[in-house]
Scaffold this motif. Sequence first.
Motif, mmCIF file in Angstrom:
data_model
loop_
_atom_site.group_PDB
_atom_site.id
_atom_site.type_symbol
_atom_site.label_atom_id
_atom_site.label_comp_id
_atom_site.label_asym_id
_atom_site.label_seq_id
_atom_site.Cartn_x
_atom_site.Cartn_y
_atom_site.Cartn_z
ATOM 1 N N UNK A 89 0.835 -1.206 0.000
ATOM 2 C CA UNK A 89 0.000 0.000 0.000
ATOM 3 C C UNK A 89 0.864 1.247 0.000
ATOM 4 N N UNK A 90 0.512 2.194 -0.867
ATOM 5 C CA UNK A 90 1.133 3.515 -0.873
ATOM 6 C C UNK A 90 0.035 4.532 -0.614
ATOM 7 N N UNK A 91 0.167 5.277 0.495
ATOM 8 C CA UNK A 91 -0.797 6.337 0.799
ATOM 9 C C UNK A 91 -0.445 7.590 0.015
ATOM 10 N N UNK A 92 -1.453 8.354 -0.333
ATOM 11 C CA UNK A 92 -1.201 9.634 -0.996
ATOM 12 C C UNK A 92 -0.583 10.605 0.005
ATOM 13 N N UNK A 93 0.292 11.501 -0.443
ATOM 14 C CA UNK A 93 0.879 12.492 0.460
ATOM 15 C C UNK A 93 -0.194 13.398 1.049
ATOM 16 N N UNK A 150 1.059 9.604 5.987
ATOM 17 C CA UNK A 150 0.634 9.998 4.642
ATOM 18 C C UNK A 150 1.853 10.033 3.710
ATOM 19 N N UNK A 151 1.688 9.504 2.514
ATOM 20 C CA UNK A 151 2.784 9.408 1.564
ATOM 21 C C UNK A 151 3.665 8.192 1.783
ATOM 22 N N UNK A 152 3.414 7.456 2.861
ATOM 23 C CA UNK A 152 4.228 6.285 3.191
ATOM 24 C C UNK A 152 3.823 5.047 2.414
ATOM 25 N N UNK A 153 4.695 4.053 2.500
ATOM 26 C CA UNK A 153 4.469 2.794 1.784
ATOM 27 C C UNK A 153 4.787 1.641 2.734
ATOM 28 N N UNK A 174 -5.629 -2.057 -6.541
ATOM 29 C CA UNK A 174 -6.894 -1.614 -5.961
ATOM 30 C C UNK A 174 -6.666 -0.270 -5.283
ATOM 31 N N UNK A 175 -7.752 0.481 -5.083
ATOM 32 C CA UNK A 175 -7.596 1.791 -4.452
ATOM 33 C C UNK A 175 -8.332 1.836 -3.120
ATOM 34 N N UNK A 176 -7.739 2.567 -2.179
ATOM 35 C CA UNK A 176 -8.278 2.736 -0.835
ATOM 36 C C UNK A 176 -8.984 4.075 -0.747
ATOM 37 N N UNK A 194 -5.214 5.995 -1.155
ATOM 38 C CA UNK A 194 -4.009 5.236 -1.433
ATOM 39 C C UNK A 194 -4.250 4.198 -2.504
ATOM 40 N N UNK A 195 -3.160 3.606 -2.957
ATOM 41 C CA UNK A 195 -3.223 2.562 -3.975
ATOM 42 C C UNK A 195 -2.442 1.355 -3.471
ATOM 43 N N UNK A 196 -3.005 0.177 -3.695
ATOM 44 C CA UNK A 196 -2.354 -1.053 -3.235
ATOM 45 C C UNK A 196 -2.223 -2.035 -4.389
ATOM 46 N N UNK A 197 -1.127 -2.764 -4.397
ATOM 47 C CA UNK A 197 -0.906 -3.849 -5.353
ATOM 48 C C UNK A 197 -0.983 -5.156 -4.566
ATOM 49 N N UNK A 198 -1.862 -6.052 -4.997
ATOM 50 C CA UNK A 198 -2.087 -7.313 -4.293
ATOM 51 C C UNK A 198 -0.852 -8.211 -4.413
#
Length: 198
Positions: free
Chosen positions: A94-98, A146-149, A171-173, A181-185
Motif C-alpha cells: 500500500x502507498x498512501x497519498x501524500x 501519509x505518503x508512506x508505503x 486496488x484503491x483505498x 491510497x493505492x495497493x498492489x495485491x
Amino acid sequence: MDVPELLERASLLVPEETATDNDITLRDIWDYLVHDEWEIALGLLEELGDGHSLPLAFWEKLADAAEQLRLERSEAWCHWRCSEIRNGVIRAELTLRPAAEARRTTPISGAGVLRPMWDTGHLSPTGGRAVSIASLWVENMPVLEPGGRATVRLVPLTPSHWTHVQPGQRITMHEDRTTAGTAVILEVHSPATVMPSR
C-alpha cells in the motif's frame, strides 16, 4: 483459565516439529512456561503461529492470555489472526497519498483499527463504482504516515466481494470519495474452514 493454562493449551495445538526461523521449538517454549516467563512464551507462540497455519483455537487462547497479561498489541494481533482465519486475508503493498494531495493529514494506526473502503473493480447494479470494506493491519510498523508505503494485511468484511482479487491487481483505498491510497495485491488467502473452538 489462567495464563499458564491458556499458553499450555495453545502450545498443544502446534505440531511438535514446528520451529521458528530462529529454530525456536516447542521444547524452548515449555522451558519458558516452566520458569513462569509467560510474556516470552506468548511472543514465541505468536512467532510459531505466524510461520505456520494453526487453528482458530490457538489464536483465541493466545488472545485470552495476552488480554490477561495486558499486552494490548499482542491481544489485537491474536484477534486479528482469528479474523484472518474466519474471513480470509489479502496481503498488499500500500502507498498512501501524500498529505498535500489527500484529505488525510495524520498517520493511520497499524494495528487493525482502520476499516477503509476499497475499489476492487466491482460495479454496482447501476454501473457505478462499488466499494468493499476491509480492515487494515500494517506489517511491522505501528503507524503509516501519509505518503508512506508498507506491506499491509486486509481482512474483508464480506469475503465474497473479494473472490475475484488476484496477485498483481491494483486496488484503491478510500476513506471518502477521494482516493486515499493505492495497493498492489501480493497474496490472497481464502477463509479457512473453521471448527468451532472449545
